[in-house]
Design an enzyme around this catalytic site. Sequence first.
Site, PDB file in Angstrom:
ATOM      1  N   ASP A 121       6.396 -31.190 -18.192  1.00 50.97           N
ATOM      2  CA  ASP A 121       6.640 -29.766 -18.441  1.00 50.97           C
ATOM      3  C   ASP A 121       5.450 -29.168 -19.177  1.00 50.97           C
ATOM      4  OD1 ASP A 121       9.063 -27.570 -18.808  1.00 50.97           O
ATOM      5  OD2 ASP A 121       7.660 -27.546 -20.484  1.00 50.97           O
ATOM      6  N   TYR A 161       0.044 -22.720 -22.703  1.00 51.48           N
ATOM      7  CA  TYR A 161      -0.306 -23.917 -23.472  1.00 51.48           C
ATOM      8  C   TYR A 161      -1.795 -24.234 -23.368  1.00 51.48           C
ATOM      9  CZ  TYR A 161       4.761 -24.944 -23.287  1.00 51.48           C
ATOM     10  OH  TYR A 161       6.126 -24.890 -23.358  1.00 51.48           O
ATOM     11  N   LYS A 192       4.862 -22.367 -16.291  1.00 62.02           N
ATOM     12  CA  LYS A 192       5.558 -21.124 -16.644  1.00 62.02           C
ATOM     13  C   LYS A 192       4.615 -19.925 -16.604  1.00 62.02           C
ATOM     14  CE  LYS A 192       8.106 -23.997 -19.927  1.00 62.02           C
ATOM     15  NZ  LYS A 192       7.078 -25.033 -20.153  1.00 62.02           N
TER      16      LYS A 192
END
Length: 295
Positions: free
Chosen positions: A62, A67, A92
């Site tokens: 994930d 990030y 995401k």
Amino acid sequence: MSEHHADHRADEKAAGSARIPAVALRSGYDIPQFGYGVFKVDPGQTERLVSEALEVGYRHIDTAAVYGNEEGVGRAIAASGIPRDELFITTKLWNDRQGGDQPPAALQESLEKLQLAHVDLYLVHWPAPANDQYVNAWTHLVSLNEAGLARSIGVSNHLVEHLERIEAATGVLPAVNQIELHPAYQQREVVEWCAARDVHIEAWGPLGQGKYDLFGTPAIRDAAASHGKTPAQVVLRWHLERGNIVFPKTVNRDRMVENLQVFDFRLSDAERDAITALDPGDGSGRVGAHPSELN
């Protein structure tokens, strides 16, 4: 090989061969219920750490655009030699790419960094309601799913009001809702809404991120002693038995192995209920931002 090193590798082999359960998503695809998360993992360390996670048995990774470490995840995947269909990769869409036609471009950028033709799960990271673009973002994700670029689509940090709005606008429910969830903060209203509609819960911050002394509570401490497990393993087991999908983050290989060793015991009903009772129900256990406030 030293005795310690031999034991260490034996433990890793045991973890790697653990039978991680799969959860069937409404998209028709299965997601491993247990994975490895790279939130706040240094981009310079990501390739090594994801490679180690894959070596010890993780197949569900994930990450997220914000990030800043998708490239490291991609390099680790490419170097692993593991067939693509044995991996489940999530990333995401960040809040500043929700508007206009930006979501498809954002996913394409993520795919290039990950060196993938598709992701297994693409999420709207936050509703960011003050921007009022999350419905637009979700509409694009539906199209990206139909195009095969994201095999499953979902949301993260969405409350009931946000979920109801995207469903009303598109008629499409997310496969998952990834939310902050741990024994001190269980978001029962959201969980119940999702459970009634076959929207699976992914729990981020599953161990409470160290803000609360969950591990020192009698409910968790006593269960750990009873089963010969660590408090962290007990909390992860609690998540699994409640049906949550989890992907704890660690930068320690031994901890990666330890986290996987949660499939050889079960909590009693009393132990599980005692842990569930740790949430005071007033929202005070929340560690992260409130979904209605972050933009």
